[in-house]
Design an enzyme around this catalytic site. Structure first.
Site, PDB file in Angstrom:
ATOM      1  N   LEU B 206       1.011  -1.176   0.023  1.00  0.00           N
ATOM      2  CA  LEU B 206       0.059  -0.096   0.030  1.00  0.00           C
ATOM      3  C   LEU B 206       0.823   1.227   0.031  1.00  0.00           C
ATOM      4  O   LEU B 206       0.522   2.303  -0.334  1.00  0.00           O
ATOM      5  CB  LEU B 206      -1.072  -0.078   1.083  1.00  0.00           C
ATOM      6  CG  LEU B 206      -2.178  -0.797   0.898  1.00  0.00           C
ATOM      7  CD1 LEU B 206      -2.804  -0.748   2.281  1.00  0.00           C
ATOM      8  CD2 LEU B 206      -2.926  -0.411  -0.256  1.00  0.00           C
ATOM      9  N   CYS B 207       2.137   1.162   0.583  1.00  0.00           N
ATOM     10  CA  CYS B 207       2.883   2.423   0.603  1.00  0.00           C
ATOM     11  C   CYS B 207       3.309   2.686  -0.805  1.00  0.00           C
ATOM     12  O   CYS B 207       3.400   3.902  -1.111  1.00  0.00           O
ATOM     13  CB  CYS B 207       4.041   2.577   1.640  1.00  0.00           C
ATOM     14  SG  CYS B 207       5.044   0.789   1.377  1.00  0.00           S
ATOM     15  N   THR B 208       3.407   1.769  -1.570  1.00  0.00           N
ATOM     16  CA  THR B 208       3.889   2.137  -2.867  1.00  0.00           C
ATOM     17  C   THR B 208       2.822   2.801  -3.734  1.00  0.00           C
ATOM     18  O   THR B 208       2.930   3.739  -4.290  1.00  0.00           O
ATOM     19  CB  THR B 208       4.345   0.646  -3.715  1.00  0.00           C
ATOM     20  OG1 THR B 208       5.490   0.187  -3.182  1.00  0.00           O
ATOM     21  CG2 THR B 208       4.433   1.085  -5.138  1.00  0.00           C
ATOM     22  N   GLU B 211       2.334   6.371  -1.883  1.00  0.00           N
ATOM     23  CA  GLU B 211       3.391   7.449  -2.052  1.00  0.00           C
ATOM     24  C   GLU B 211       4.504   7.421  -3.209  1.00  0.00           C
ATOM     25  O   GLU B 211       4.791   8.452  -3.636  1.00  0.00           O
ATOM     26  CB  GLU B 211       4.296   7.261  -0.594  1.00  0.00           C
ATOM     27  CG  GLU B 211       3.635   7.414   0.335  1.00  0.00           C
ATOM     28  CD  GLU B 211       3.930   6.878   1.784  1.00  0.00           C
ATOM     29  OE1 GLU B 211       5.093   6.269   1.732  1.00  0.00           O
ATOM     30  OE2 GLU B 211       3.220   6.569   2.906  1.00  0.00           O
ATOM     31  N   HIS B 448       6.548  -1.822   5.331  1.00  0.00           N
ATOM     32  CA  HIS B 448       5.178  -1.202   5.190  1.00  0.00           C
ATOM     33  C   HIS B 448       4.135  -1.239   6.061  1.00  0.00           C
ATOM     34  O   HIS B 448       2.859  -0.927   6.101  1.00  0.00           O
ATOM     35  CB  HIS B 448       4.566  -2.315   4.033  1.00  0.00           C
ATOM     36  CG  HIS B 448       5.480  -2.389   2.944  1.00  0.00           C
ATOM     37  ND1 HIS B 448       5.820  -3.408   2.446  1.00  0.00           N
ATOM     38  CD2 HIS B 448       5.802  -1.285   2.133  1.00  0.00           C
ATOM     39  CE1 HIS B 448       6.432  -3.256   1.357  1.00  0.00           C
ATOM     40  NE2 HIS B 448       6.580  -2.098   1.041  1.00  0.00           N
TER      41      HIS B 448
END
Ligand SMILES: [Zn+2]
Lengths: 541, 459
Positions: B206-208, B211, B448
């Protein structure tokens, strides 16, 4: 803008366009296919192609729908008993896809080919089903002389046979399932070196540090390794282990001495082999480059729309000159942990170099055309880039003629003997020999062995004798077809079982699609399907 | 009246003896009679594989065929699901498929079931001679597998009772590739034995997405997983709703533009969001026919059968590979019972906790009910009040009459299961087992943790 018709087309074919793209689909939608004989094997082959959306097909068949058809063919109906089979099958196939045109000729294929040799001219591909060797030999020489591709398919008891015949088939997009990324870290070019050197990794804060692309980590580690070791990359196992330790050492350590989670470092460790693995030319591509057609003379024979050999010649020149022994860079990079900005910048570094390589290849092609006195006939726009992007995937498949395969003077007896002797292929090579023996039996008896009740035992002895003859004739000395399979061949008496026909029809349609879309790799040689063991073998005979 | 000579091809296979046949093959006209009368086949799925399977069955002499499918026909089915026409779009697949096969093949009696597999009781499934799976979901395969395996009974010596075996034949395709396999519960490996054959689907961290998007797919998943719940909170996303898909596509396009990422198309949006598996007619034809051929072999023994997995690849030449996979002797679904070790003084609650922590049992259950023979020990639902007190009691007391070292056979059920599991409980005087390190799922790693903690449902 696309019309509503295009929209429903793209929806209808969505699941296959995801495989062969719009380009492959438009090739399919332009293809005209001739089917000879429309028993279950032929009907099933064509069914799969009609669903895919070929332009048109023609069925040639002389039979009338019989009780037997109602037991093994889905494209006849009980109420059509006694009607021309070609007519019934054509109507029921067309009903599946209104975009496809279909017609039929109610005549024996052998007779049509004899009476009207020009008939095959109207087609891109001839699918000949359930035809015996003598007729296939005749058909093959006709198709070769007309430049039409031929695919012969057969279901016989629990065995299947398939063979393609055409001089050659070239492929740019062979679309292999897996391929190692081509990062060229062993041969970095100035722009890649500069990009990697622009990072002062030590000085970055933790957040930025874990977003440095692994390509940069490896490249920097490799640069410093080379400076220390006189330019050589890690080569021995010990050196490689040492290099990996250095990569691992790039990981930041937290306040309590705990190594931090940094995915870019994890990725660098997994990809460390890029530091010592030289870009290589796959053997199949080497064969293309070394082919006699991949020479400047290709410019003489160049026809617009078919750039394969001219571009292969240009590629060869590139490898020998600018490429320094390497293929052009493909220009794509895998996803990797990085910020958006850094990733896109790295992507541009690779893409720019790939563009430069493609331009060099295109220039070679233009030079060759000019030297051949055809300066105006350049390659299609974007063709060189497409070719270079697929440089590692180029394939050429050449087919011996069936005539060469069966003639005693050119037959590959040793290869057959080997296949008959080896455990993995013995059964399927036996089926190959027995199918040819069954055709000989048919030539003399007018029927296939085992068809008549009560004759099975006698037929078997005759079939075994003929199989021995086939083996001896091609010089496969000392080898023999397995007795168990001779027994099965007679037991099944040339039955055309629906499930075997459906398997063969599926495989034949796959091959036809590969030939038509010019994507993926068709098999070369002779395919035998063994429904008893659920195996296939491709024999190179 | 059957037309003379209609089955002449099939009859050679069924009425003539051969050298390469299955064990106990008895050639004769009775075999075709059996196919046409007593033999009952169930086909799960009336999609790409199902349409082919139904046709292949009808033209291989099978008459009594049932088909289950909960889906309706979509335009994108028409490139391979050859029993359907443009005018059928929206109708139930099972119903139309059955109708078409019955109309085309004289004598065929295909019965459709327009429902979910979970809607039918075990008594329905137990009626069939053999079951063929033409599915595209692992979950449905596992459900059918556990149903078929639950019908299997074991003899006292631990060997499977052959009369209770319900063979499964399974097919699957993707592009030019596919597989066919034969599962004889108790004899060859079941799905659960070889679950590793299905690799987990890769998901983007999800952070990819939030962000550092780098690809068109990242932009699409951002719109689908993050923006949707932020901007259309409370509304359930429906991948089959065109307005929803267009919304995701537009937001993804916008995000890609902001970041300078090329390649977001409507087609790709659908592919990523729906996880579309590319499919073509020819591969389905090959795999389905291979499945029906094996079904025919399994019920008649007319030829030696596939042992037990066939892999087909048609993209680079034609390549097939057969493998005899091995059964997992401690498989929770098809074995005589999974062995579970517990301390001699363990309570029922502790035994349940051990089940949930068990590497194979744990992933199959969430809130198990447990019984011993006909005696309910702890039951969820209406019996819960009457059995809850048992949770704190030692097993030794609950299983009176069985020695401390004896392995007691427990029957365990759970909402997640289609049928009960057999668990062989062995109680031993030993020091307490370490708490199992149970983290079967390869979720996000530390990097993550932040994002994933906030939105655990995406892990
Ligand atoms: Zn199992």
């Amino acid at each position: 803008m696309s019309s509503p018709g295009d929209d429903s087309r793209s929806k209808r074919y969505d699941r296959q366009i995801r495989i062969w793209g719009a380009e492959g689909q438009s090739r399919l939608e332009a293809a005209r296919v001739l089917l000879l004989n429309c028993g279950p094997t032929g009907s099933e082959t064509l069914k799969n192609l009609v669903l895919g959306g070929i332009a048109a097909f023609t069925v040639v068949d002389a039979a009338r729908v019989s009780a037997r058809d109602l037991g093994n063919n889905f494209f006849v109906a009980p109420e059509s008993l006694g009607e021309p089979r070609a007519k019934v099958v054509t109507a029921l196939l067309k009903e599946m896809n209104e975009c496809v045109a279909g017609s039929y000729v109610e005549t024996p294929p052998e007779a049509l080919v004899e009476a009207d040799p020009g008939f095959v001219d109207r087609f891109d591909l001839v699918v000949a089903t359930q035809m015996t060797e003598p007729h296939l030999l005749h058909l093959e020489s006709l198709c070769r002389s007309k430049g039409v591709k031929l695919l012969a398919v057969r279901s016989y008891g629990l065995a299947g046979y398939m063979r393609a015949s055409m001089p050659e088939h070239t492929v740019i997009e062979s679309k292999p399932d897996t391929q190692v990324d081509d990062l060229r870290l062993t041969r970095p070019w100035p722009a890649l070196r500069e990009f990697a050197a622009s990072f002062n990794i030590e000085a970055l804060d933790d957040g930025a540090h874990k977003h440095v692309p692994y390509v940069v980590l490896i490249q920097q580690a490799l640069e410093s390794w080379r400076r220390e070791r006189g330019g050589a990359p890690p080569s021995t196992a010990a050196e490689r282990a040492e290099f990996k330790r250095r990569l691992a050492g790039m990981r930041r350590v937290g306040p309590e001495g705990v190594p931090m989670e940094e995915e870019n470092v994890d990725e660098a460790l997994k990809a460390a082999f890029h530091a010592w693995t030289q870009p290589s030319i796959p053997p199949e591509v080497r064969r293309v480059l070394e082919d006699e057609r991949a020479s400047p003379a290709a410019a003489d024979a160049h026809t617009p729309g078919d750039d394969f050999w001219l571009l292969a010649a240009a590629l060869r020149a590139f490898v020998a000159n600018e490429g320094g022994g390497c293929l052009p860079l493909e220009g794509s990079i895998p996803d990797m942990h990085a910020t958006t900005d850094l990733y896109l910048r790295l992507q541009r570094v690779y893409r720019a170099e790939a563009e430069a390589h493609a331009a060099a290849v295109e220039a070679h092609a233009a030079r060759m055309l000019a030297a051949a006195g055809r300066p105006g006939g350049g390659v299609a726009a974007g063709a060189a880039r497409h070719f270079c992007r697929n440089a590692r995937n180029l394939r050429v498949v050449r087919y011996r003629t069936l005539a060469e395969e069966v003639a005693p003077e050119s037959a590959r007896g040793e290869a057959l003997a080997e296949a008959l002797g080896e455990e993995g292929t013995a059964a399927n090579a036996s089926l190959y020999v027995l199918l040819r023996a069954a055709d000989r039996f048919h030539s003399t008896h007018g029927s296939f062995p085992g068809v008549l009740e009560g004759e099975v035992e006698a037929d078997m002895a005759a079939l075994k004798g003929l199989a021995q003859q086939v083996v001896a004739e091609v010089g496969a000395s000392g080898a023999a077809a397995a007795d168990d399979y001779a027994c099965e061949m007679c037991r099944l008496g040339a039955a055309e079982l629906h499930v075997v026909a459906a398997v063969m029809g599926g495989m034949a349609a796959q091959e036809a699609i590969k030939l038509i879309t010019r994507q993926f790799v068709p098999f070369g040689g002779t395919l035998i399907y063994n429904a008893i063991t659920s195996t296939t073998s491709v024999l190179d005979l | 009246m059957e037309l003379e000579g209609r089955w002449q091809d099939l009859d050679k296979l069924l009425a003539r003896d051969g050298n390469l046949v299955g064990p106990g093959f008895e050639p004769g006209p009775e075999l075709r009679e059996f196919l046409q009368t007593d033999c009952r086949v169930l086909c799960i799925g009336a999609g790409g594989l199902g349409c082919e399977i139904l046709k292949d069955l009808a033209l291989s002499g099978f008459v009594n065929v049932d088909v289950i499918d909960m889906d309706t026909i979509d335009v994108s089915n028409l490139n391979r699901q050859f029993l359907f026409r443009m005018s059928d779009v929206g109708k139930p697949k099972a119903v139309v498929a059955a109708e078409r096969v019955n109309a085309r093949v004289a004598g065929a009696r295909v019965t459709p079931h327009y429902c979910r597999i979970e809607d039918l009781p075990p008594s329905f499934y137990s009626e069939f001679t053999i079951i063929i799976l033409g599915l595209d979901s692992l979950e449905a395969r596992r459900w059918m597998n556990s149903m078929a395996c639950s019908l299997l009974e074991y003899e006292d010596d631990g060997s499977p009772d052959m009369s209770t075996i319900k063979p499964l034949v399974d097919g699957g395709t993707e592009g030019f590739k596919g597989h066919a396999r034969v599962i004889i519960p108790g004899v060859t490996p079941c799905f659960e034995c070889t679950l590793w054959l299905f690799p987990p689907q890769t998901k983007f961290p999800l952070c990819t997405l939030a962000e550092t998007p780098r690809s068109a797919a990242h932009c699409i998943e951002y719109a689908h997983l993050i923006l949707w719940s932020q901007q259309r909170a409370g509304e359930e996303f429906d991948a089959d709703c065109e307005e929803h898909m267009k919304w995701v596509f537009e937001r993804a396009t916008e995000r890609a533009r902001q970041y300078g990422i090329p390649g977001v198309t409507y087609q790709l949006t659908q592919g990523v969001v729906k996880n579309i598996i590319p499919a073509i007619a020819s591969t389905n034809a090959i795999i389905s026919a291979a499945c029906v051929l094996e079904a025919l072999k399994a019920v008649t023994m007319c030829s030696s059968g596939l042992n037990n997995y066939l892999m087909y690849t048609g993209s680079q030449g034609i390549y097939t590979h057969t493998v005899a996979y091995e059964k997992d002797e401690s498989c929770p679904v098809c074995s005589a019972g999974v062995l579970l070790q517990a301390p001699a003084d363990a309570t029922l609650q502790q035994v349940i906790d051990l089940m949930l922590a068990h590497p194979t049992l744990g992933r199959l259950m969430a809130h198990p009910s447990v019984s011993h023979g006909a005696t309910p020990l702890y039951m969820r639902g209406v019996l819960e009040d009457g059995t809850r007190a048992n949770l704190g009691r030692p097993m030794a007391e609950l299983l009176r009459g069985e020695g401390v070292e004896a392995a007691a056979l427990l029957t365990v059920n759970d909402k997640k299961l289609s049928a009960p599991l057999r668990v062989r409980l062995r109680r031993r005087r030993r020091r307490r087992r370490r708490a199992a390190e149970l983290d079967g799922r390869a979720g996000c790693r530390g990097a993550h943790a932040c994002m994933c903690m906030r939105a655990p449902r995406f892990v």
